[in-house]
Structure formats: C-alpha cells, structure tokens
Design a protein around this motif. Structure first.
Motif, PDB file in Angstrom:
ATOM      1  N   GLU A  22       0.812  -1.205   0.000  1.00 40.38           N
ATOM      2  CA  GLU A  22       0.000   0.000   0.000  1.00 40.38           C
ATOM      3  C   GLU A  22       0.853   1.265   0.000  1.00 40.38           C
ATOM      4  N   LEU A  23       1.980   1.229   0.702  1.00 43.95           N
ATOM      5  CA  LEU A  23       2.865   2.393   0.728  1.00 43.95           C
ATOM      6  C   LEU A  23       3.793   2.413  -0.477  1.00 43.95           C
ATOM      7  N   ASP A  24       4.299   1.251  -0.834  1.00 48.21           N
ATOM      8  CA  ASP A  24       5.191   1.176  -1.992  1.00 48.21           C
ATOM      9  C   ASP A  24       4.487   1.639  -3.267  1.00 48.21           C
ATOM     10  N   TYR A  25       3.192   1.465  -3.323  1.00 49.21           N
ATOM     11  CA  TYR A  25       2.381   1.899  -4.458  1.00 49.21           C
ATOM     12  C   TYR A  25       2.594   3.385  -4.752  1.00 49.21           C
ATOM     13  N   TYR A  26       2.717   4.193  -3.718  1.00 49.77           N
ATOM     14  CA  TYR A  26       2.917   5.628  -3.875  1.00 49.77           C
ATOM     15  C   TYR A  26       4.392   6.024  -3.864  1.00 49.77           C
ATOM     16  N   THR A  37      15.874  14.145  -8.998  1.00 46.12           N
ATOM     17  CA  THR A  37      15.795  15.439  -9.675  1.00 46.12           C
ATOM     18  C   THR A  37      15.004  16.467  -8.873  1.00 46.12           C
ATOM     19  N   ALA A  38      14.515  16.076  -7.715  1.00 47.96           N
ATOM     20  CA  ALA A  38      13.760  16.999  -6.867  1.00 47.96           C
ATOM     21  C   ALA A  38      14.691  18.049  -6.267  1.00 47.96           C
ATOM     22  N   SER A  39      14.104  19.142  -5.836  1.00 50.87           N
ATOM     23  CA  SER A  39      14.895  20.202  -5.200  1.00 50.87           C
ATOM     24  C   SER A  39      15.487  19.681  -3.889  1.00 50.87           C
ATOM     25  N   PRO A  40      16.551  20.292  -3.418  1.00 54.98           N
ATOM     26  CA  PRO A  40      17.129  19.864  -2.131  1.00 54.98           C
ATOM     27  C   PRO A  40      16.128  19.924  -0.978  1.00 54.98           C
ATOM     28  N   ASP A  41      15.249  20.928  -0.982  1.00 54.10           N
ATOM     29  CA  ASP A  41      14.241  21.017   0.076  1.00 54.10           C
ATOM     30  C   ASP A  41      13.263  19.845   0.015  1.00 54.10           C
ATOM     31  N   GLU A  42      12.846  19.498  -1.208  1.00 51.44           N
ATOM     32  CA  GLU A  42      11.915  18.378  -1.355  1.00 51.44           C
ATOM     33  C   GLU A  42      12.597  17.065  -0.980  1.00 51.44           C
ATOM     34  N   GLN A  43      13.848  16.905  -1.345  1.00 53.55           N
ATOM     35  CA  GLN A  43      14.579  15.700  -0.962  1.00 53.55           C
ATOM     36  C   GLN A  43      14.689  15.603   0.555  1.00 53.55           C
ATOM     37  N   ALA A  44      14.926  16.718   1.217  1.00 58.86           N
ATOM     38  CA  ALA A  44      15.018  16.715   2.685  1.00 58.86           C
ATOM     39  C   ALA A  44      13.670  16.360   3.312  1.00 58.86           C
ATOM     40  N   THR A  45      12.596  16.892   2.757  1.00 60.64           N
ATOM     41  CA  THR A  45      11.261  16.569   3.262  1.00 60.64           C
ATOM     42  C   THR A  45      10.966  15.085   3.058  1.00 60.64           C
ATOM     43  N   PHE A  46      11.319  14.569   1.896  1.00 65.45           N
ATOM     44  CA  PHE A  46      11.098  13.144   1.629  1.00 65.45           C
ATOM     45  C   PHE A  46      11.923  12.283   2.585  1.00 65.45           C
ATOM     46  N   ALA A  47      13.169  12.666   2.829  1.00 68.39           N
ATOM     47  CA  ALA A  47      14.027  11.920   3.754  1.00 68.39           C
ATOM     48  C   ALA A  47      13.392  11.877   5.143  1.00 68.39           C
ATOM     49  N   SER A  48      12.823  12.977   5.559  1.00 70.31           N
ATOM     50  CA  SER A  48      12.146  13.029   6.854  1.00 70.31           C
ATOM     51  C   SER A  48      10.868  12.185   6.837  1.00 70.31           C
ATOM     52  N   LEU A  49      10.132  12.257   5.735  1.00 73.25           N
ATOM     53  CA  LEU A  49       8.884  11.491   5.601  1.00 73.25           C
ATOM     54  C   LEU A  49       9.129   9.993   5.746  1.00 73.25           C
ATOM     55  N   VAL A  50      10.166   9.484   5.104  1.00 72.47           N
ATOM     56  CA  VAL A  50      10.388   8.035   5.150  1.00 72.47           C
ATOM     57  C   VAL A  50      10.912   7.571   6.510  1.00 72.47           C
ATOM     58  N   GLU A  51      11.212   8.503   7.394  1.00 71.88           N
ATOM     59  CA  GLU A  51      11.587   8.150   8.769  1.00 71.88           C
ATOM     60  C   GLU A  51      10.355   7.930   9.647  1.00 71.88           C
ATOM     61  N   GLU A  52       9.193   8.323   9.164  1.00 65.92           N
ATOM     62  CA  GLU A  52       7.958   8.171   9.935  1.00 65.92           C
ATOM     63  C   GLU A  52       7.551   6.699  10.017  1.00 65.92           C
ATOM     64  N   GLU A  53       6.738   6.386  10.996  1.00 66.39           N
ATOM     65  CA  GLU A  53       6.262   5.023  11.209  1.00 66.39           C
ATOM     66  C   GLU A  53       5.224   4.639  10.152  1.00 66.39           C
ATOM     67  N   ASP A  54       5.220   3.365   9.782  1.00 70.83           N
ATOM     68  CA  ASP A  54       4.294   2.877   8.759  1.00 70.83           C
ATOM     69  C   ASP A  54       2.824   3.159   9.088  1.00 70.83           C
ATOM     70  N   PRO A  55       2.348   2.954  10.327  1.00 65.80           N
ATOM     71  CA  PRO A  55       0.927   3.250  10.585  1.00 65.80           C
ATOM     72  C   PRO A  55       0.563   4.709  10.297  1.00 65.80           C
ATOM     73  N   ASP A  56       1.469   5.630  10.621  1.00 65.56           N
ATOM     74  CA  ASP A  56       1.196   7.035  10.317  1.00 65.56           C
ATOM     75  C   ASP A  56       1.160   7.258   8.813  1.00 65.56           C
ATOM     76  N   LEU A  57       2.108   6.679   8.101  1.00 69.93           N
ATOM     77  CA  LEU A  57       2.126   6.822   6.642  1.00 69.93           C
ATOM     78  C   LEU A  57       0.864   6.229   6.019  1.00 69.93           C
ATOM     79  N   LEU A  58       0.445   5.089   6.494  1.00 68.36           N
ATOM     80  CA  LEU A  58      -0.791   4.481   5.984  1.00 68.36           C
ATOM     81  C   LEU A  58      -1.978   5.410   6.193  1.00 68.36           C
TER      82      LEU A  58
END
Length: 86
Positions: A22-26, A37-58
């Motif tokens: 379900e998460l890998d889909y997105y 190719t994302a901006s450095p700010d977007e890459q940093a946000t994504f790096a932080s996002l993937v540190e979140e717990e799976d239930p929260d991401l779901l």
C-alpha cells in the motif's frame, strides 16, 4: 534514475522501501522517477517522511488523515503523480 545518487541519497532510497504494498504503491514511483531530480528542500522533506512510522504513513496516504504540515504538500504530490501515471 539517470544520475548517480550520493551516499545520503542512497540511504534515503533504501529507507523508502517499506515492504508494504500500500505504501510502496505511492513511494516507489516517486523514488524511481522524481527523487533524484527533486529540489534539495523536497529531498530533505522526503528523507524526513520516510523516517515516519508505517501506521502514520498508511493513515496519511490511504485513510486521508491530515498529515503533519511539513508533509502535506509532498504527500499530495506523490498521490497526484500516481494518479497521473494511470
């Protein structure tokens, strides 16, 4: 991905692999097609996002719960990218 990722980018790409369909889909299409190719700010946000717990991401991706404000725009982008690719 066309450019060679840095060590830090490789770490983020590795952490992005959730193992939940379900998460890998997105997340997977974004990593393959947009992350490097994302901006450095977007890459940093994504790096932080993937540190979140799976239930929260779901909750944020599937159950339309309001994500943390720092992630709202990126999550909307990942959902839109997936919708556009179909």
């Amino acid at each position: 991905m066309t450019q060679e990722p840095t060590l830090e980018q490789r770490k983020v790409i590795y952490r992005a692999r959730r193992g939940l369909k379900e998460l890998d889909y997105y997340i997977d299409p974004y990593v393959r097609e947009h992350y490097l190719t994302a901006s450095p700010d977007e890459q940093a946000t994504f790096a932080s996002l993937v540190e979140e717990e799976d239930p929260d991401l779901l909750d944020w991706f599937l159950f339309n719960q309001t994500p943390k404000p720092a992630y709202a725009e990126l999550i909307a982008k990942l959902k839109q990218l997936k919708a556009d690719s179909q």
